[in-house]
Design an enzyme around this catalytic site. Structure first.
Site, PDB file in Angstrom:
ATOM      1  N   ASP A 404      62.924 -25.930 -17.554  1.00 43.66           N
ATOM      2  CA  ASP A 404      61.684 -25.198 -17.331  1.00 43.66           C
ATOM      3  C   ASP A 404      61.601 -24.084 -18.385  1.00 43.66           C
ATOM      4  O   ASP A 404      62.591 -23.750 -19.043  1.00 43.66           O
ATOM      5  CB  ASP A 404      61.705 -24.611 -15.912  1.00 43.66           C
ATOM      6  CG  ASP A 404      60.479 -23.766 -15.611  1.00 43.66           C
ATOM      7  OD1 ASP A 404      59.375 -24.179 -16.004  1.00 43.66           O
ATOM      8  OD2 ASP A 404      60.624 -22.705 -14.999  1.00 43.66           O
ATOM      9  N   ASP A 835      60.240 -26.415  -9.766  1.00 50.79           N
ATOM     10  CA  ASP A 835      61.248 -27.181 -10.493  1.00 50.79           C
ATOM     11  C   ASP A 835      62.104 -28.047  -9.570  1.00 50.79           C
ATOM     12  O   ASP A 835      62.941 -28.814 -10.051  1.00 50.79           O
ATOM     13  CB  ASP A 835      62.170 -26.234 -11.273  1.00 50.79           C
ATOM     14  CG  ASP A 835      61.403 -25.353 -12.242  1.00 50.79           C
ATOM     15  OD1 ASP A 835      60.514 -25.887 -12.932  1.00 50.79           O
ATOM     16  OD2 ASP A 835      61.668 -24.142 -12.304  1.00 50.79           O
TER      17      ASP A 835
END
Length: 1146
Positions: A404, A835
């Site tokens: 991420d 995520d």
């Protein structure tokens, strides 16, 4: 009606319909039919797997589902039922040991879950019953109970907020344990409820339990005497979730709507899918090979037995006549029985104890990650966390890293940098002498004025102060934050300084950054009280706005709005959001003035937001208000209806300006990414941010270099050709494939970037919309073709950037790569709730203990405080874990082959009579006691290369990539080594026994002496082989290696030196002592041990002489921290899958 009441009584109504009715305080409503309390589940939380009653059967069933355990159970039963040459104890005891250790481990883990459940279920909470406050255990809460929660307590179940101690009827909560968001969220009481809850007569109609944390649909009917019921809508802003914590609010009261296993937290609790490591797959493959060897041995011996017995006089010699029962036995049944007997005799070639050793190695080895002081972060006072110990070795096999951006590569610590108002750029300077705190730097030259009009400036700053959900943090007990801010009276800069000291509460760091940015320019947000928003302008005047509606942010719209009313009665809508969602909804001539600033800021790596406004007429607002109220009261499709209203009102706006907020890079982010690429890993950045911002971050992290050619497949490039998007996409994919794949020179596997060749490097960029086209193209043949092209291009790029990604798309990307050719090992790392999907999808999931809460941490396999720790986790811990467990697996198969091969060869000298070579005690204890502890210590403590060198030289990681040490080459080497040593053990002792009179008195050694000498050579050889392979000696290694050999000698004396009353036949009585009284036996034992280890020593000497010393460092460079200088290896490690092991620590 009777059926409906019966259904409701037995819970059937809940299963039949999509909503449930809850009676607040269990009070029946006036005028309703006879009150029958609905039946809902209690508030007990159960996360445990076993109970006292089902632990034994359930655990045994699960353990015997493993092939190896089931196989040994069958062997044990065969030994019990059939007359076999060895005692059932020989296989039963190791199996019992393995089953017992595993059951204890699983039982302990489940006991911890029971303990945690009891802490939650027995926690005392306060309920309001008949006007009295009573204390009860949490598990006794029922749906409809009114619960009191005080500050810093967690909510015991899902509650609808009825009353708050705050004057503005709000409360603040943190939901970090649920959705990963650590910032404070504001929740609201239901309007028009009674202040005295004892007088409240109401019912709640809401949806059945479902796991979505952000969705809740319901309505409350409030009954008053002789009046029509008042209906109020209920949404997520009224729902307090179990597991969330009350903050900045003294006390609240709420009614329980979902309890126990029906709470959203419980519905979101799911055991992570079982992830299997590549080592486990290799073990299964090797196990099949050894199973085939076992069956082959049994078939050979069975066949040769009957061939030998077919000769005259061999089947029934004169000294061993068959009984009548043996003569009557069916031939094929006897052959099958003999086959089973040989299987039992040779079954120790399958190492059942390896499974428990591997389990212990993984479990104990995981503590080294937890104990690593380098992973400790003083800021959060925490270190690394291991949630799954089964994947330790997988950390050394990673080929793809999916990361991420926000909070992972960057700090998620927002700082207001600049803004653009009406096309003019404004940067803040500390000096307040120029333009009232504004500094205009690069306004368009064509305009005479050098800044926007004052009216536009103030409108923009008011928008920043009003369009948010920020709350002013309370500074002390009993004092509202707004009052404290109002009480501050000072000169220039006083208020901002005080407000900054107090801080703000917000659901996003962006919002706080924007409010603080407005403070720098003279507009201060003072707080929200009773739907009144107060701001202080540049003239230190207080402006009050009535907050009418908040149109909340969501990832689909990518914007949020507020509707406020001024003192003069004007109704204004302020909106802020991503440029892609704001530009289509404002006038295009305004867009052109702002666009270049937004794109430039994004290119510089700043996060940008656009700000717009709209004035609503009285008629327009009345219509919007009615539509919003109607949509919020809907039980079905409420989200869709609200979205439709939001989209209709957020049109025809006027663009005021844009903001730029900086999210700084994480500490050592660039060095970490460079090290991962140097180790041969491909790094993909998956983010929801816009392309320009993410691209700038990739350059800053050195994922993209100055010479990297970027291949862009985004909506912008698809629209350039003026043709259909799919046609243009097909054309671009073919072009990129030709450049990056077909025309690229072939590179060595796993080698990337400048270490392979000076050829052109490529980076690939794709956005979410284009990815949907690639994955969901029609027809399916095109989708498969596009996906194949896309994957091949990405695999040939040094780095890939996927921007504007939804959480589900992140998981789709990971899954696509994971299932591609070669099944590469993937790792996902992130810090937020968005995520979680990709963390769960990857082979290894890493959570960052960042500012977005702990949802990623809770769902990860490993958690680390900072991105920089990933380097050591993979390059050092992962490398060492893989080498250790690979050696453990190969060593187990090797030592068991050495163990059982002499037993097989012995059958050729005993008429295939299934006579065992070793005593039953040796058969039983070989894997359990004599050889188990040295390899366990090795697999926990070995460092074939020092950690400092592993971190300095990332290329070392590539040499163990793609399961290099558990391939068929090293496996064949270990197997051949086992065959060589097994043959040497047996025939070496056989040569000794050509003259069996080995004692001075002429006494002859028998078959048990023969087997004991072979076994002694075996135990010493396999243990000393491990000692030769050990390069990092500790006192533990010395203790277990020499201690195991001493224990074997002691046990042999002890076992053979005493007459044991429970043994029918004591085969080893004084055998070991007699054996050691023979000088010839001593000589053969020492000679055979040296000959067995000779290939290892010779191979190490030759390799040391011929190996390049490229990796050897100068003493001044490597003598750090008192660690000895690395020196060349003394022997091979797993057939030396490393090209050179010169950097080792002995």
């Amino acid at each position: 009606m009777l059926r409906r009441r019966l259904n409701r009584l037995f819970g059937g109504d809940e299963r039949r319909v999509d909503s449930r009715t809850i009676y607040v305080g269990h009070r029946p409503c006036p005028g309703s039919e006879a009150f029958i309390p609905p039946k809902f589940c209690d508030n007990r939380i159960v996360s445990s797997k076993y109970t006292v009653w089902n632990f034994l059967p359930k655990n045994l069933f699960e353990q015997f589902r493993r092939i190896a355990n089931f196989y040994f159970l069958i062997i044990f039963l065969v030994q019990v039922i059939v007359d076999t040459p060895t005692s059932p104890v020989t296989s039963g005891l190791p199996l019992f040991f393995v089953i017992t250790v595993t059951a204890i481990k699983q039982g302990y883990e489940d006991w911890l879950r029971h303990k945690a459940d009891n802490e939650v279920n027995k926690y005392l909470v306060t309920l309001l019953e008949n006007g009295q406050r009573t204390r009860k255990e949490s598990e006794k809460i029922k749906v409809g109970d009114v619960v009191e929660v005080v500050e810093d307590e967690t909510f015991p179940c899902d509650l609808i907020l009825l009353r708050s101690s705050r004057d503005d009827d709000t409360c603040f909560v943190t939901t970090a344990s649920l959705d990963g968001e650590s910032n404070h969220k504001t929740h609201y009481t239901v309007p028009d409820t009674e202040r005295d809850l004892e007088l409240l007569n109401a019912t709640i109609e809401c949806e059945q339990p479902q796991p979505d944390l952000y969705k809740f649909v319901g309505r409350m009917h409030i009954y008053r005497d002789d009046q029509e019921p008042v209906v109020r809508s209920l949404g997520p802003e009224n729902l307090l979730l179990k597991g969330a914590t009350l903050k900045n609010t003294k006390k609240i009261y709420g009614v329980a709507v979902y309890t126990g296993m029906e709470t959203k937290m419980a519905l979101n609790y799911q055991g992570k899918s079982q992830k299997r490591s590549v080592v486990e797959k290799s073990i299964n493959a090797f196990l099949l090979v050894y199973l085939c060897i076992l069956v082959s041995k049994a078939l050979v011996c069975t066949t040769l037995k009957y061939v030998w017995q077919s000769k005259p006089g061999q089947d029934e010699p004169w000294y061993n006549h068959k009984t009548q029962k043996e003569k009557d036995t069916y031939l094929y049944l006897k052959m099958f029985t003999d086959f089973l007997s040989f299987m039992v005799l040779f079954n120790f070639i399958i190492p059942v104890s390896m499974y428990v050793t591997v389990e212990m190695q993984k479990f104990l080895g995981s503590f080294f990650i937890t104990w690593d002081k380098d992973f400790f972060d003083p800021e959060i006072q925490e270190g690394a966390l291991v949630n799954t110990s089964d994947l330790n070795e997988e950390l050394g096999q990673v080929e793809y890293v999916f990361t991420d951006k926000t909070g992972t590569l960057t700090q998620n610590n927002m700082e207001f940098i600049e803004c653009c108002i009406d096309g003019f750029q404004y940067k803040y300077r500390d000096s307040r002498t120029e333009l009232d705190g504004f500094c205009v730097t690069d306004g368009p030259v064509s305009k005479l004025q050098q800044k926007a009009g004052r009216e536009k400036e103030e409108l923009f700053l008011r928008a920043l102060c009003l369009c948010h959900t920020v709350q002013v943090k309370e500074a002390g007990p009993g004092d509202g934050g707004a009052d404290l801010v109002d009480g501050v009276d000072g000169g220039d800069g006083g208020v901002p300084h005080e407000a900054e000291q107090r801080g703000f509460i917000a659901s996003s760091p962006d919002e706080v950054a924007l409010v603080k940015g407005a403070m720098k320019y003279g507009f201060t947000f003072l707080g929200l009280e009773c739907k009144q928003m107060k701001i202080q302008n540049r003239n230190n005047d207080i402006e009050v706005y009535e907050l009418l509606h908040v149109l909340n942010f969501d990832p689909v719209r990518r914007r949020m709005s507020v509707i406020v009313r001024t003192n003069t009665g004007e109704t204004l809508l302020f909106c802020k959001g991503a440029d892609s969602s704001i530009f289509p909804r404002v006038k295009q001539d305004e867009v052109d003035r702002i666009r270049m600033h937004v794109e430039r800021n994004a290119t510089e790596g700043y996060r940008t937001l656009c700000v717009a406004y709209k004035q609503l007429s009285a008629e327009e607002y009345a219509r919007v208000d009615a539509e919003l109220q109607e949509a919020r009261l809907a039980l079905q499709d409420r989200e869709e209806r609200l979205m439709d209203v939001y989209n209709r009102v957020e049109t025809g706006m006027s663009l005021i300006g844009a903001t730029a907020v900086e999210d700084r890079l994480q500490e050592e982010a660039a060095e970490t990414m460079e090290a991962l690429q140097g180790a041969g890993m491909k790094v993909w950045v998956l983010t929801g941010d816009k392309m320009e911002t993410a691209k700038s971050t990739c350059y800053a992290c050195r994922l993209f270099q100055r010479g990297t050619e970027l291949l862009e497949l985004t909506v912008r490039t698809l629209e350039e050709g003026g043709r259909k998007r799919e046609e243009r996409m097909h054309e671009l994919l073919l072009d990129y494939h030709k450049r990056a794949v077909q025309d690229a020179p072939p590179a060595k596997g796993g080698v990337t970037r400048r270490w392979s060749s000076p050829a052109q490097e490529y980076g690939f960029i794709i956005d979410g919309a284009t990815l949907s086209l690639v994955l969901n193209a029609t027809p399916e043949a095109s989708a498969s073709r596009y996906k194949s092209l896309f994957l091949q291009i990405c695999q040939n790029c040094t780095a890939v950037l996927c921007c504007r990604m939804a959480p589900l798309q992140k998981a789709q990307i990971v899954k696509m790569v994971k299932n591609s050719k070669g099944n590469p090992i993937t790792l996902s790392i992130g810090d937020g709730a968005n995520d979680v999907s990709m963390i769960l999808e990857a082979h290894v999931g890493i959570g960052i203990k960042g500012k977005e809460g702990r949802q990623a941490v809770r769902n990860s396999d490993y958690a680390i405080p900072k991105l920089k720790h990933l380097k050591k986790l993979l390059l050092a811990h992962g490398h060492l874990y893989y080498v250790r467990i690979a050696h453990l697996v190969q060593y187990f198969f090797y030592k068991n082959l050495c163990f059982i091969l002499p037993q097989f060869l012995y059958q050729f000298f005993c008429g295939y009579s299934q006579q065992p070579l070793y005593d039953a005690a040796y058969l039983t204890m070989y894997n359990i006691c004599f050889t188990s502890m040295p390899i366990l210590a090795y697999s926990l403590l070995e460092q074939h290369i020092s950690i400092e060198i592993l971190l300095d030289d990332a290329k070392l990681y590539r040499e163990i990539a793609k399961n290099a040490m558990l391939r068929w080459g090293p496996f064949l080497y270990w197997t051949l080594l086992g065959l060589f040593q097994g043959l040497l053990f047996f025939f070496g002792v056989h040569c000794l026994f050509r003259n069996p009179a080995l004692q001075d008195n002429g006494q002859v050694f028998g078959n048990w002496s023969y087997g004991t000498i072979v076994f002694t050579v075996l135990v010493f050889t396999v243990t000393l082989k491990l000692a030769l392979d050990t390069r990092h000696w500790t006192w533990i290694n010395h203790f277990v290696i020499w201690g195991s050999l001493a224990f074997y000698v002691f046990f042999s004396f002890f076992w053979g030196g005493i007459i044991w009353p429970f043994l029918k036949h004591q085969r080893l009585y004084f055998v070991f002592a007699n054996m050691l009284s023979s000088v010839s036996a001593w000589l053969v034992i020492i000679l055979l041990i040296m000959l067995s280890l000779l290939p290892d020593i010779l191979l190490a000497v030759l390799r040391r002489r011929n190996s390049p010393h490229a990796r050897q460092k100068k003493p001044s460079q490597s003598n750090m921290g008192g660690i000895q200088s690395p020196r060349s290896s003394a022997r091979p490690l797993l057939m030396r899958t490393f090209s050179d092991e010169s950097n080792t620590v002995i």
